[in-house]
Motif scaffolding. Sequence first.
Motif, PDB file in Angstrom:
ATOM      1  N   ALA A 140       0.836  -1.198   0.000  1.00 40.27           N
ATOM      2  CA  ALA A 140       0.000   0.000   0.000  1.00 40.27           C
ATOM      3  C   ALA A 140       0.872   1.249   0.000  1.00 40.27           C
ATOM      4  O   ALA A 140       1.810   1.368   0.789  1.00 40.27           O
ATOM      5  N   ALA A 141       0.568   2.159  -0.908  1.00 41.54           N
ATOM      6  CA  ALA A 141       1.383   3.357  -1.054  1.00 41.54           C
ATOM      7  C   ALA A 141       1.095   4.353   0.059  1.00 41.54           C
ATOM      8  O   ALA A 141      -0.030   4.462   0.528  1.00 41.54           O
ATOM      9  N   PRO A 142       2.111   5.098   0.484  1.00 41.46           N
ATOM     10  CA  PRO A 142       1.869   6.157   1.459  1.00 41.46           C
ATOM     11  C   PRO A 142       1.059   7.275   0.818  1.00 41.46           C
ATOM     12  O   PRO A 142       1.036   7.416  -0.403  1.00 41.46           O
ATOM     13  N   GLY A 143       0.411   8.063   1.638  1.00 40.65           N
ATOM     14  CA  GLY A 143      -0.469   9.084   1.105  1.00 40.65           C
ATOM     15  C   GLY A 143       0.105  10.481   1.231  1.00 40.65           C
ATOM     16  O   GLY A 143       1.117  10.720   1.904  1.00 40.65           O
ATOM     17  N   VAL A 144      -0.546  11.420   0.568  1.00 41.30           N
ATOM     18  CA  VAL A 144      -0.236  12.834   0.705  1.00 41.30           C
ATOM     19  C   VAL A 144      -1.365  13.496   1.490  1.00 41.30           C
ATOM     20  O   VAL A 144      -2.498  13.000   1.508  1.00 41.30           O
ATOM     21  N   GLU A 145      -1.058  14.592   2.144  1.00 40.16           N
ATOM     22  CA  GLU A 145      -2.093  15.385   2.806  1.00 40.16           C
ATOM     23  C   GLU A 145      -2.282  16.663   2.002  1.00 40.16           C
ATOM     24  O   GLU A 145      -1.309  17.356   1.687  1.00 40.16           O
ATOM     25  N   ILE A 146      -3.531  16.964   1.667  1.00 41.46           N
ATOM     26  CA  ILE A 146      -3.843  18.144   0.870  1.00 41.46           C
ATOM     27  C   ILE A 146      -4.721  19.072   1.699  1.00 41.46           C
ATOM     28  O   ILE A 146      -5.721  18.647   2.278  1.00 41.46           O
ATOM     29  N   THR A 147      -4.340  20.344   1.750  1.00 41.79           N
ATOM     30  CA  THR A 147      -5.047  21.341   2.547  1.00 41.79           C
ATOM     31  C   THR A 147      -5.434  22.516   1.666  1.00 41.79           C
ATOM     32  O   THR A 147      -4.583  23.047   0.929  1.00 41.79           O
ATOM     33  N   TYR A 148      -6.703  22.909   1.732  1.00 43.99           N
ATOM     34  CA  TYR A 148      -7.132  24.093   0.994  1.00 43.99           C
ATOM     35  C   TYR A 148      -6.920  25.321   1.861  1.00 43.99           C
ATOM     36  O   TYR A 148      -7.560  25.488   2.894  1.00 43.99           O
ATOM     37  N   ALA A 149      -6.000  26.188   1.437  1.00 42.39           N
ATOM     38  CA  ALA A 149      -5.687  27.391   2.204  1.00 42.39           C
ATOM     39  C   ALA A 149      -6.603  28.547   1.834  1.00 42.39           C
ATOM     40  O   ALA A 149      -6.872  29.420   2.665  1.00 42.39           O
ATOM     41  N   GLY A 150      -7.098  28.559   0.597  1.00 42.43           N
ATOM     42  CA  GLY A 150      -7.964  29.627   0.139  1.00 42.43           C
ATOM     43  C   GLY A 150      -7.617  30.060  -1.268  1.00 42.43           C
ATOM     44  O   GLY A 150      -6.494  29.866  -1.748  1.00 42.43           O
ATOM     45  N   HIS A 151      -8.596  30.662  -1.957  1.00 44.35           N
ATOM     46  CA  HIS A 151      -8.435  31.176  -3.313  1.00 44.35           C
ATOM     47  C   HIS A 151      -7.972  30.048  -4.235  1.00 44.35           C
ATOM     48  O   HIS A 151      -8.724  29.118  -4.477  1.00 44.35           O
ATOM     49  N   SER A 152      -6.741  30.080  -4.726  1.00 44.60           N
ATOM     50  CA  SER A 152      -6.242  28.970  -5.544  1.00 44.60           C
ATOM     51  C   SER A 152      -5.001  28.341  -4.934  1.00 44.60           C
ATOM     52  O   SER A 152      -4.207  27.709  -5.640  1.00 44.60           O
ATOM     53  N   THR A 153      -4.847  28.504  -3.628  1.00 46.76           N
ATOM     54  CA  THR A 153      -3.685  27.952  -2.925  1.00 46.76           C
ATOM     55  C   THR A 153      -4.058  26.676  -2.177  1.00 46.76           C
ATOM     56  O   THR A 153      -4.903  26.694  -1.280  1.00 46.76           O
TER      57      THR A 153
END
Length: 271
Positions: A50-63
């Motif tokens: 099983a592959a390790p994962g990434v964490e994705i965070t929406y900071a705002g606008h297009s970031t």
Amino acid sequence: MLRLLLTAFAFLGSLAAPVLAQQPPQRSECLAMANAAPRAMPVAFRQAAAAPGVEITYAGHSTYFIDTPGGLRIATDYSGAYQVGRLPDVVTMNRAHSTHYTLFPDKRIPHVLHGWSEDGKPAIVSTRIGDTIIRNVTTDIRRYFGDDAGSDMIRDGNSIFIFEVAGLCIGHLGHLHHKLDDSHFAQIGRLDIVMVPIDGTYTMSLGGISEITKRLRASVVLPMHRFATPLDDFMRRIGQDFEIDRRTERSFRMSRDALPSQPTVIILDGV
């Protein structure tokens, strides 16, 4: 003799790159897998590896912030206005206007990648930083008031950035202003996760961006540049093949093995 050995070890040590150092890119798996026939993979093997994962965070606008298994932190369309947690190690920027870039980023950020070039030529980004391959595909942008007079479009003024990490192909469409042709799609390759501007005005029409979203057919669609865009209008345009997953958090984790079986639009409302 001892002095010679110590000198040799010191020289070899100086050649060892730091964990986050910029290195020549490896072969793009996203392009290779987009052009290859599907491969069967035994279920038992997938579970064991099983592959390790990434964490994705929406900071705002297009970031969006992308935290990789190797400890790399990436921020997209970074202007410095949207900051979550520690400073990123890598920032990508598009020069549509000041909410998408800064010419004066924090000096502690080691890697600043521009999606435009100052010499009129296309920006070329193709590098491996830490555990991530980062590359770009340039597109044109409309002129913003204050730009020099001339053509209505600035050639190669925007970049679609692709991040290849942990077996995932993650794309950020940037400040996209026009339809993509076959050559764009070929350069992008396969995307598992795509960040899409859905304002319908400042970037592309909602109909145009919906067509691009359907053709890319990523497993996960992350809206950005959201403003007051009616989400149900976007969902209606991309079709019933896409599910919607609305979350009260601003972050989620995703691995190659955990990608949804049906394309899903994930809305992060915790901003």
